[in-house]
Write a protein that holds these residues in place. Sequence first.
Motif, PDB file in Angstrom:
ATOM      1  N   ASN A  58       0.821  -1.207   0.000  1.00 18.10           N
ATOM      2  CA  ASN A  58       0.000   0.000   0.000  1.00 18.10           C
ATOM      3  C   ASN A  58       0.858   1.262   0.000  1.00 18.10           C
ATOM      4  N   PHE A  59       1.978   1.197   0.719  1.00 18.61           N
ATOM      5  CA  PHE A  59       2.894   2.343   0.744  1.00 18.61           C
ATOM      6  C   PHE A  59       3.472   2.612  -0.646  1.00 18.61           C
ATOM      7  N   TYR A  60       3.906   1.547  -1.327  1.00 19.97           N
ATOM      8  CA  TYR A  60       4.450   1.721  -2.684  1.00 19.97           C
ATOM      9  C   TYR A  60       3.400   2.305  -3.636  1.00 19.97           C
ATOM     10  N   ARG A  61       2.162   1.819  -3.515  1.00 22.13           N
ATOM     11  CA  ARG A  61       1.103   2.310  -4.400  1.00 22.13           C
ATOM     12  C   ARG A  61       0.838   3.799  -4.152  1.00 22.13           C
ATOM     13  N   THR A  62       0.810   4.179  -2.876  1.00 22.64           N
ATOM     14  CA  THR A  62       0.593   5.593  -2.535  1.00 22.64           C
ATOM     15  C   THR A  62       1.739   6.456  -3.034  1.00 22.64           C
ATOM     16  N   LEU A  63       2.956   5.950  -2.848  1.00 21.04           N
ATOM     17  CA  LEU A  63       4.136   6.682  -3.302  1.00 21.04           C
ATOM     18  C   LEU A  63       4.119   6.824  -4.823  1.00 21.04           C
ATOM     19  N   TRP A  64       3.743   5.777  -5.509  1.00 20.46           N
ATOM     20  CA  TRP A  64       3.693   5.767  -6.979  1.00 20.46           C
ATOM     21  C   TRP A  64       2.684   6.795  -7.494  1.00 20.46           C
ATOM     22  N   MET A  65       1.480   6.781  -6.927  1.00 22.41           N
ATOM     23  CA  MET A  65       0.433   7.690  -7.373  1.00 22.41           C
ATOM     24  C   MET A  65       0.786   9.149  -7.097  1.00 22.41           C
ATOM     25  N   THR A  66       1.458   9.381  -5.977  1.00 24.29           N
ATOM     26  CA  THR A  66       1.778  10.756  -5.586  1.00 24.29           C
ATOM     27  C   THR A  66       2.954  11.318  -6.370  1.00 24.29           C
ATOM     28  N   TYR A  67       4.054  10.587  -6.409  1.00 28.71           N
ATOM     29  CA  TYR A  67       5.281  11.156  -6.977  1.00 28.71           C
ATOM     30  C   TYR A  67       5.512  10.777  -8.440  1.00 28.71           C
ATOM     31  N   GLY A  68       4.733   9.842  -8.945  1.00 27.11           N
ATOM     32  CA  GLY A  68       4.768   9.619 -10.390  1.00 27.11           C
ATOM     33  C   GLY A  68       4.309  10.865 -11.119  1.00 27.11           C
ATOM     34  N   ALA A  69       3.289  11.532 -10.552  1.00 29.73           N
ATOM     35  CA  ALA A  69       2.795  12.786 -11.139  1.00 29.73           C
ATOM     36  C   ALA A  69       3.782  13.925 -10.890  1.00 29.73           C
ATOM     37  N   TRP A  70       4.474  13.902  -9.752  1.00 31.36           N
ATOM     38  CA  TRP A  70       5.404  15.002  -9.416  1.00 31.36           C
ATOM     39  C   TRP A  70       6.518  15.127 -10.446  1.00 31.36           C
ATOM     40  N   PHE A  71       7.003  14.011 -10.981  1.00 32.54           N
ATOM     41  CA  PHE A  71       8.089  14.068 -11.954  1.00 32.54           C
ATOM     42  C   PHE A  71       7.667  14.766 -13.250  1.00 32.54           C
ATOM     43  N   LEU A  72       6.368  14.896 -13.470  1.00 32.15           N
ATOM     44  CA  LEU A  72       5.892  15.557 -14.685  1.00 32.15           C
ATOM     45  C   LEU A  72       5.717  17.058 -14.506  1.00 32.15           C
ATOM     46  N   THR A  73       5.831  17.543 -13.275  1.00 31.09           N
ATOM     47  CA  THR A  73       5.510  18.949 -13.022  1.00 31.09           C
ATOM     48  C   THR A  73       6.462  19.915 -13.712  1.00 31.09           C
ATOM     49  N   LEU A  74       7.773  19.626 -13.730  1.00 31.19           N
ATOM     50  CA  LEU A  74       8.715  20.550 -14.367  1.00 31.19           C
ATOM     51  C   LEU A  74       8.438  20.689 -15.859  1.00 31.19           C
ATOM     52  N   PRO A  75       8.329  19.586 -16.625  1.00 31.98           N
ATOM     53  CA  PRO A  75       8.002  19.746 -18.048  1.00 31.98           C
ATOM     54  C   PRO A  75       6.674  20.459 -18.286  1.00 31.98           C
ATOM     55  N   VAL A  76       5.673  20.171 -17.441  1.00 31.85           N
ATOM     56  CA  VAL A  76       4.364  20.813 -17.611  1.00 31.85           C
ATOM     57  C   VAL A  76       4.461  22.312 -17.329  1.00 31.85           C
ATOM     58  N   ILE A  77       5.150  22.681 -16.261  1.00 36.08           N
ATOM     59  CA  ILE A  77       5.304  24.102 -15.919  1.00 36.08           C
ATOM     60  C   ILE A  77       6.045  24.843 -17.019  1.00 36.08           C
ATOM     61  N   VAL A  78       7.123  24.245 -17.525  1.00 36.47           N
ATOM     62  CA  VAL A  78       7.896  24.883 -18.586  1.00 36.47           C
ATOM     63  C   VAL A  78       7.047  25.055 -19.839  1.00 36.47           C
ATOM     64  N   THR A  79       6.244  24.039 -20.163  1.00 34.55           N
ATOM     65  CA  THR A  79       5.372  24.124 -21.344  1.00 34.55           C
ATOM     66  C   THR A  79       4.348  25.246 -21.187  1.00 34.55           C
ATOM     67  N   ILE A  80       3.718  25.305 -20.026  1.00 31.11           N
ATOM     68  CA  ILE A  80       2.711  26.344 -19.777  1.00 31.11           C
ATOM     69  C   ILE A  80       3.346  27.730 -19.788  1.00 31.11           C
ATOM     70  N   SER A  81       4.583  27.842 -19.291  1.00 31.99           N
ATOM     71  CA  SER A  81       5.249  29.148 -19.196  1.00 31.99           C
ATOM     72  C   SER A  81       5.396  29.821 -20.554  1.00 31.99           C
ATOM     73  N   HIS A  82       5.483  29.022 -21.628  1.00 33.14           N
ATOM     74  CA  HIS A  82       5.627  29.599 -22.958  1.00 33.14           C
ATOM     75  C   HIS A  82       4.355  30.314 -23.424  1.00 33.14           C
ATOM     76  N   PHE A  83       3.248  30.059 -22.753  1.00 32.39           N
ATOM     77  CA  PHE A  83       1.994  30.720 -23.104  1.00 32.39           C
ATOM     78  C   PHE A  83       1.714  31.921 -22.201  1.00 32.39           C
ATOM     79  N   LEU A  84       2.610  32.185 -21.258  1.00 32.40           N
ATOM     80  CA  LEU A  84       2.443  33.313 -20.348  1.00 32.40           C
ATOM     81  C   LEU A  84       3.134  34.551 -20.894  1.00 32.40           C
ATOM     82  N   HIS A  85       2.596  35.707 -20.553  1.00 30.20           N
ATOM     83  CA  HIS A  85       3.242  36.954 -20.948  1.00 30.20           C
ATOM     84  C   HIS A  85       4.575  37.089 -20.207  1.00 30.20           C
ATOM     85  N   PRO A  86       5.589  37.673 -20.847  1.00 33.80           N
ATOM     86  CA  PRO A  86       6.910  37.779 -20.209  1.00 33.80           C
ATOM     87  C   PRO A  86       6.894  38.514 -18.871  1.00 33.80           C
ATOM     88  N   TRP A  87       5.981  39.470 -18.701  1.00 32.44           N
ATOM     89  CA  TRP A  87       5.979  40.255 -17.468  1.00 32.44           C
ATOM     90  C   TRP A  87       5.306  39.529 -16.300  1.00 32.44           C
TER      91      TRP A  87
END
Length: 433
Positions: A355-384
Amino acid sequence: MKVLSLFVAVVAAAAVLDARLVAGKRVRRTVSSSDGFAFLGKFCFDFTSESSQTPGGRVKLSMTADKDQSQDIELLFFDDQDDSWPAIYQKDIPCQTKRTKAINFKDGMVPASYRAQWFQGKWELDQGRRVPINQHRRPRFWYMVASNCRGFKDLGVDIHFTNLGGSWKTEFGVNVQGLNTLYLLFFFVYAFVSSFHLYGVKQFWDKEGYLHPIVKLLTIVMVLQTVGVFCHLVNLAVYTEDGEGVGLFSAGGDLCVNLARVVFVLLLILLANGWCISTEEIPNRKLIFGGLGAFVGCYALLWLWSLGRDPASTLYVYDSVPGFFMILIDLAAGVWFHFTIFKTWNDEQDEEKSNFYRTLWMTYGAWFLTLPVIVTISHFLHPWVREKTVTTVSMIITTCAYSTLCYFLYPTRATNYFKISKIAGVSEDYAGL
């Protein structure tokens, strides 16, 4: 451990350089130009309504020349409109053509109020000239240039950019306003979470007489992150007062925060492999430390790239080559985490650990995607708004990730998951870290 030590040495050396090279919105420098066109500084100014008589910001400027020279210096102002700074930056065009793109170039000339006559190292106009910045549509980046299109050398400048607003925001460009408040808030958050975690560590130590390796690594992460946020807070607090900040604290903050992330990724990979939970050994030791070395190398290259970055550049950090590889390595680590923890979870027979592994997997499997997602979204933001938005979102996500693992691995419940106790096998493996 050697990899981490190398990273500390490289980034610490960069921090010493950074303490000298980092400039706030109080810019003091000496410039020379063979073609008579030298960038001085940039700043993101706010805007006011068209009916307002108050400028969105001001530039206070003083200039000196170390050597006797008599030459007219024009102060040119460009903004981020397509036909202004972007039309000339890094373009192989004559100096006279560049002048025509300046906001204050009108009727074939630069007004006399923006021209300075130098004679024997003195500016004949008032020292400490204040130039108002007026704009009425949106915040813009403004770029300041010294020019005479003949060439000059050893021109000393002292520039102070300021925005509208109270003392808490006037020194900051619109693109970073509010970061001092952000770091103040999150310093208290990390101080609370770290204190809570350290209290649990003490309880565990009092009860068991030792600290589990996983607990040690998580403690290192929390201490590094808290110190890093504190260093950034000190830098921004000083910056709020003088527009310069403390470069050494800024560099130290980056060092601690980056180290915390590296150790945190290492911790997640070790947990995914079941180390000290399902096995006493570190599986794939060479692969793990090879990946860690790649992380360290990318962070060091990204830092060194930022030190040599053209201050006039508008390039986003993750659009650079080191930034691109940083994203790739982060994605690779995420894929590795997914496959490894799936195998570990599938092989685990103990229900509580499964159960611990499953919880860890569900939580931090998504965390590893946050940097690419944030960088992708940032390109649609105004520079200021890009920098402060990305920083805020990243800080929130990082804080949630670290705090959640502190809850999962709170030292007093460590025995619920950890198979390994106080035995020699643990200390021998842990020594390799």
